[in-house]
Write a protein that holds these residues in place. Structure first.
Motif, PDB file in Angstrom:
ATOM      1  N   LEU A 231      48.878  59.019 -17.396  1.00 52.27           N
ATOM      2  CA  LEU A 231      48.255  57.712 -17.190  1.00 52.27           C
ATOM      3  C   LEU A 231      48.220  57.352 -15.713  1.00 52.27           C
ATOM      4  O   LEU A 231      47.204  56.819 -15.213  1.00 52.27           O
ATOM      5  CB  LEU A 231      49.025  56.650 -17.979  1.00 52.27           C
ATOM      6  N   SER A 232      49.307  57.643 -15.010  1.00 49.83           N
ATOM      7  CA  SER A 232      49.357  57.325 -13.586  1.00 49.83           C
ATOM      8  C   SER A 232      48.340  58.151 -12.805  1.00 49.83           C
ATOM      9  O   SER A 232      47.678  57.645 -11.887  1.00 49.83           O
ATOM     10  CB  SER A 232      50.770  57.579 -13.058  1.00 49.83           C
ATOM     11  N   PHE A 233      48.205  59.422 -13.165  1.00 46.52           N
ATOM     12  CA  PHE A 233      47.251  60.283 -12.472  1.00 46.52           C
ATOM     13  C   PHE A 233      45.816  59.795 -12.702  1.00 46.52           C
ATOM     14  O   PHE A 233      45.010  59.738 -11.768  1.00 46.52           O
ATOM     15  CB  PHE A 233      47.404  61.724 -12.958  1.00 46.52           C
ATOM     16  N   ARG A 234      45.500  59.441 -13.941  1.00 53.07           N
ATOM     17  CA  ARG A 234      44.144  58.962 -14.234  1.00 53.07           C
ATOM     18  C   ARG A 234      43.853  57.665 -13.479  1.00 53.07           C
ATOM     19  O   ARG A 234      42.744  57.478 -12.954  1.00 53.07           O
ATOM     20  CB  ARG A 234      43.983  58.748 -15.738  1.00 53.07           C
ATOM     21  N   ALA A 235      44.828  56.771 -13.433  1.00 51.78           N
ATOM     22  CA  ALA A 235      44.623  55.512 -12.716  1.00 51.78           C
ATOM     23  C   ALA A 235      44.424  55.763 -11.232  1.00 51.78           C
ATOM     24  O   ALA A 235      43.577  55.127 -10.581  1.00 51.78           O
ATOM     25  CB  ALA A 235      45.821  54.588 -12.949  1.00 51.78           C
ATOM     26  N   HIS A 236      45.187  56.703 -10.688  1.00 44.79           N
ATOM     27  CA  HIS A 236      45.071  57.011  -9.257  1.00 44.79           C
ATOM     28  C   HIS A 236      43.717  57.627  -8.934  1.00 44.79           C
ATOM     29  O   HIS A 236      43.056  57.234  -7.961  1.00 44.79           O
ATOM     30  CB  HIS A 236      46.191  57.964  -8.851  1.00 44.79           C
ATOM     31  N   THR A 237      43.279  58.578  -9.763  1.00 45.28           N
ATOM     32  CA  THR A 237      42.002  59.243  -9.477  1.00 45.28           C
ATOM     33  C   THR A 237      40.807  58.340  -9.743  1.00 45.28           C
ATOM     34  O   THR A 237      39.727  58.550  -9.192  1.00 45.28           O
ATOM     35  CB  THR A 237      41.871  60.539 -10.297  1.00 45.28           C
ATOM     36  N   ALA A 238      40.993  57.338 -10.592  1.00 45.13           N
ATOM     37  CA  ALA A 238      39.902  56.395 -10.820  1.00 45.13           C
ATOM     38  C   ALA A 238      39.574  55.638  -9.540  1.00 45.13           C
ATOM     39  O   ALA A 238      38.437  55.223  -9.314  1.00 45.13           O
ATOM     40  CB  ALA A 238      40.284  55.417 -11.927  1.00 45.13           C
ATOM     41  N   THR A 239      40.596  55.485  -8.681  1.00 45.15           N
ATOM     42  CA  THR A 239      40.401  54.782  -7.410  1.00 45.15           C
ATOM     43  C   THR A 239      40.146  55.737  -6.254  1.00 45.15           C
ATOM     44  O   THR A 239      39.256  55.514  -5.423  1.00 45.15           O
ATOM     45  CB  THR A 239      41.646  53.929  -7.081  1.00 45.15           C
TER      46      THR A 239
ATOM     47  N   GLY B 160      39.731  59.279  -6.546  1.00 45.99           N
ATOM     48  CA  GLY B 160      39.041  60.524  -6.825  1.00 45.99           C
ATOM     49  C   GLY B 160      40.020  61.690  -6.880  1.00 45.99           C
ATOM     50  O   GLY B 160      41.174  61.575  -6.489  1.00 45.99           O
ATOM     51  N   THR B 161      39.549  62.834  -7.352  1.00 49.90           N
ATOM     52  CA  THR B 161      40.437  63.989  -7.503  1.00 49.90           C
ATOM     53  C   THR B 161      40.820  64.609  -6.175  1.00 49.90           C
ATOM     54  O   THR B 161      41.833  65.304  -6.086  1.00 49.90           O
ATOM     55  CB  THR B 161      39.776  65.067  -8.387  1.00 49.90           C
ATOM     56  N   ASP B 162      40.041  64.398  -5.116  1.00 51.56           N
ATOM     57  CA  ASP B 162      40.412  64.947  -3.813  1.00 51.56           C
ATOM     58  C   ASP B 162      41.702  64.323  -3.304  1.00 51.56           C
ATOM     59  O   ASP B 162      42.472  64.952  -2.592  1.00 51.56           O
ATOM     60  CB  ASP B 162      39.302  64.704  -2.775  1.00 51.56           C
ATOM     61  N   GLY B 163      41.930  63.055  -3.652  1.00 54.33           N
ATOM     62  CA  GLY B 163      43.123  62.376  -3.187  1.00 54.33           C
ATOM     63  C   GLY B 163      44.275  62.428  -4.165  1.00 54.33           C
ATOM     64  O   GLY B 163      45.314  61.834  -3.928  1.00 54.33           O
ATOM     65  N   ALA B 164      44.114  63.169  -5.261  1.00 53.76           N
ATOM     66  CA  ALA B 164      45.118  63.153  -6.316  1.00 53.76           C
ATOM     67  C   ALA B 164      46.442  63.736  -5.886  1.00 53.76           C
ATOM     68  O   ALA B 164      47.489  63.297  -6.312  1.00 53.76           O
ATOM     69  CB  ALA B 164      44.603  63.906  -7.537  1.00 53.76           C
ATOM     70  N   ALA B 165      46.384  64.742  -5.029  1.00 50.42           N
ATOM     71  CA  ALA B 165      47.621  65.393  -4.618  1.00 50.42           C
ATOM     72  C   ALA B 165      48.116  64.893  -3.275  1.00 50.42           C
ATOM     73  O   ALA B 165      49.059  65.416  -2.714  1.00 50.42           O
ATOM     74  CB  ALA B 165      47.416  66.913  -4.559  1.00 50.42           C
ATOM     75  N   ALA B 166      47.452  63.867  -2.743  1.00 54.61           N
ATOM     76  CA  ALA B 166      47.824  63.374  -1.426  1.00 54.61           C
ATOM     77  C   ALA B 166      49.190  62.719  -1.457  1.00 54.61           C
ATOM     78  O   ALA B 166      49.615  62.180  -2.471  1.00 54.61           O
ATOM     79  CB  ALA B 166      46.780  62.367  -0.936  1.00 54.61           C
ATOM     80  N   THR B 167      49.847  62.736  -0.321  1.00 57.33           N
ATOM     81  CA  THR B 167      51.158  62.112  -0.231  1.00 57.33           C
ATOM     82  C   THR B 167      51.076  60.759   0.473  1.00 57.33           C
ATOM     83  O   THR B 167      52.074  60.129   0.723  1.00 57.33           O
ATOM     84  CB  THR B 167      52.139  63.025   0.528  1.00 57.33           C
TER      85      THR B 167
ATOM     86  N   ASP C 285      48.101  57.168   0.984  1.00 56.62           N
ATOM     87  CA  ASP C 285      47.021  56.524   0.242  1.00 56.62           C
ATOM     88  C   ASP C 285      45.659  57.160   0.468  1.00 56.62           C
ATOM     89  O   ASP C 285      44.908  57.389  -0.454  1.00 56.62           O
ATOM     90  CB  ASP C 285      46.982  55.033   0.588  1.00 56.62           C
ATOM     91  N   GLY C 286      45.296  57.445   1.692  1.00 57.15           N
ATOM     92  CA  GLY C 286      44.045  58.143   1.950  1.00 57.15           C
ATOM     93  C   GLY C 286      42.832  57.361   1.495  1.00 57.15           C
ATOM     94  O   GLY C 286      42.904  56.281   0.940  1.00 57.15           O
ATOM     95  N   ALA C 287      41.666  57.963   1.693  1.00 57.80           N
ATOM     96  CA  ALA C 287      40.415  57.297   1.335  1.00 57.80           C
ATOM     97  C   ALA C 287      39.964  57.716  -0.051  1.00 57.80           C
ATOM     98  O   ALA C 287      40.356  58.742  -0.579  1.00 57.80           O
ATOM     99  CB  ALA C 287      39.335  57.653   2.362  1.00 57.80           C
ATOM    100  N   ALA C 288      39.125  56.890  -0.652  1.00 57.86           N
ATOM    101  CA  ALA C 288      38.596  57.213  -1.968  1.00 57.86           C
ATOM    102  C   ALA C 288      37.672  58.409  -1.891  1.00 57.86           C
ATOM    103  O   ALA C 288      37.076  58.694  -0.861  1.00 57.86           O
ATOM    104  CB  ALA C 288      37.859  55.996  -2.523  1.00 57.86           C
ATOM    105  N   SER C 289      37.565  59.104  -3.021  1.00 58.98           N
ATOM    106  CA  SER C 289      36.717  60.290  -3.087  1.00 58.98           C
ATOM    107  C   SER C 289      35.525  60.023  -3.978  1.00 58.98           C
ATOM    108  O   SER C 289      35.549  59.121  -4.824  1.00 58.98           O
ATOM    109  CB  SER C 289      37.536  61.473  -3.629  1.00 58.98           C
ATOM    110  N   ASP C 290      34.456  60.798  -3.794  1.00 61.27           N
ATOM    111  CA  ASP C 290      33.261  60.660  -4.620  1.00 61.27           C
ATOM    112  C   ASP C 290      33.277  61.622  -5.794  1.00 61.27           C
ATOM    113  O   ASP C 290      32.276  61.767  -6.495  1.00 61.27           O
ATOM    114  CB  ASP C 290      32.006  60.926  -3.776  1.00 61.27           C
ATOM    115  N   ASP C 291      34.421  62.309  -6.033  1.00 56.52           N
ATOM    116  CA  ASP C 291      34.460  63.324  -7.078  1.00 56.52           C
ATOM    117  C   ASP C 291      34.467  62.735  -8.481  1.00 56.52           C
ATOM    118  O   ASP C 291      34.269  63.438  -9.452  1.00 56.52           O
ATOM    119  CB  ASP C 291      35.706  64.203  -6.916  1.00 56.52           C
ATOM    120  N   GLY C 292      34.763  61.452  -8.621  1.00 56.53           N
ATOM    121  CA  GLY C 292      34.760  60.842  -9.931  1.00 56.53           C
ATOM    122  C   GLY C 292      36.093  60.972 -10.634  1.00 56.53           C
ATOM    123  O   GLY C 292      37.084  61.393 -10.077  1.00 56.53           O
ATOM    124  N   ALA C 293      36.102  60.574 -11.910  1.00 57.24           N
ATOM    125  CA  ALA C 293      37.327  60.582 -12.700  1.00 57.24           C
ATOM    126  C   ALA C 293      37.804  62.000 -12.952  1.00 57.24           C
ATOM    127  O   ALA C 293      37.024  62.955 -12.973  1.00 57.24           O
ATOM    128  CB  ALA C 293      37.088  59.859 -14.025  1.00 57.24           C
TER     129      ALA C 293
END
Length: 210
Positions: free
Chosen positions: A89-97, A99-106, A108-116
């Motif tokens: 659930l936490s991963f899905r919530a994070h990638t919703a904001t 994107g998947t490019d930032g999913a493994a970031a340590t 906050d970083g910028a949002a991605s256009d990769d989608g859910a």
């Protein structure tokens, strides 16, 4: 069941004693606190169980080697989150904001256009976090037993990568040879001198520790 056995089809079974046809074991090497055990197979599952059981009796150095990255620090979405479903659930919530490019970031970083994230993305990232946590737990348990424990990330199918990962630990293991990485010029204490140069196979095939 298996086919191709010299006596026909074979069915494995558990016994309380080794088969009498097996070769008699050689004399075992008594471990000291100065010994270094290279434990392949990562720090999870049966590998962790065996290493922990051994550490109860032998407080030497355990150098665990596996492919799992330790994730230090953990991704933001995984920090202070326990349980597989909570991590999903936490991963899905994070990638919703982000994107998947930032999913493994340590950070906050910028949002991605990769989608859910896809289901595969979710499972891969959650497994990654849980595997790293399992390795950390194994290291902590080994140290609680009084042993020294370290972990290195490498793939045994990549001899050069293994050699590079183990190089910093070579001085602690004089005489022990491993894939393409002769740890010292001195002969192995148990196997004796070898004239074989470092190659893709161990110079001391019987050497487990130095």
């Amino acid at each position: 069941m298996g086919h191709g056995h010299p006596r026909g089809r074979a069915t494995p079974r558990l016994t309380s004693r080794p088969d009498s046809l097996l070769p008699a074991p050689k004399a075992t090497h008594e471990l000291s606190d100065d010994d270094v055990l290279l434990v392949t197979g990562g720090g999870q599952g049966i590998t962790a169980w065996c290493a922990t059981a051994l550490a109860r009796r032998h407080r030497c150095t355990y150098l665990l080697l596996g492919r799992t990255p330790l994730l230090e620090p953990e991704p933001l979405w995984a920090r202070d989150v326990e349980g597989e479903e909570e991590l999903r659930l936490s991963f899905r919530a994070h990638t919703a904001t982000h994107g998947t490019d930032g999913a493994a970031a340590t950070d906050d970083g910028a949002a991605s256009d990769d989608g859910a994230a896809t289901d595969d993305d979710v499972e891969r990232q959650v497994r990654r976090v849980l595997s790293a946590r399992a390795v950390h737990d194994t290291l902590r348990t080994l140290r609680e037993h009084g042993a020294r424990a370290e972990y290195v990330t490498a793939d045994l199918l990549d001899p050069d990568g293994v050699a590079k990962a183990l190089a910093p630990y070579a001085p602690a293991s004089p005489g022990c040879c491993t894939a393409r990485a002769c740890w010292a010029t001195a002969p192995c204490r148990r196997c004796g001198p070898t004239a074989s140069p470092p190659s893709s196979t161990p110079s001391c095939s019987a050497c487990v520790t130095s």
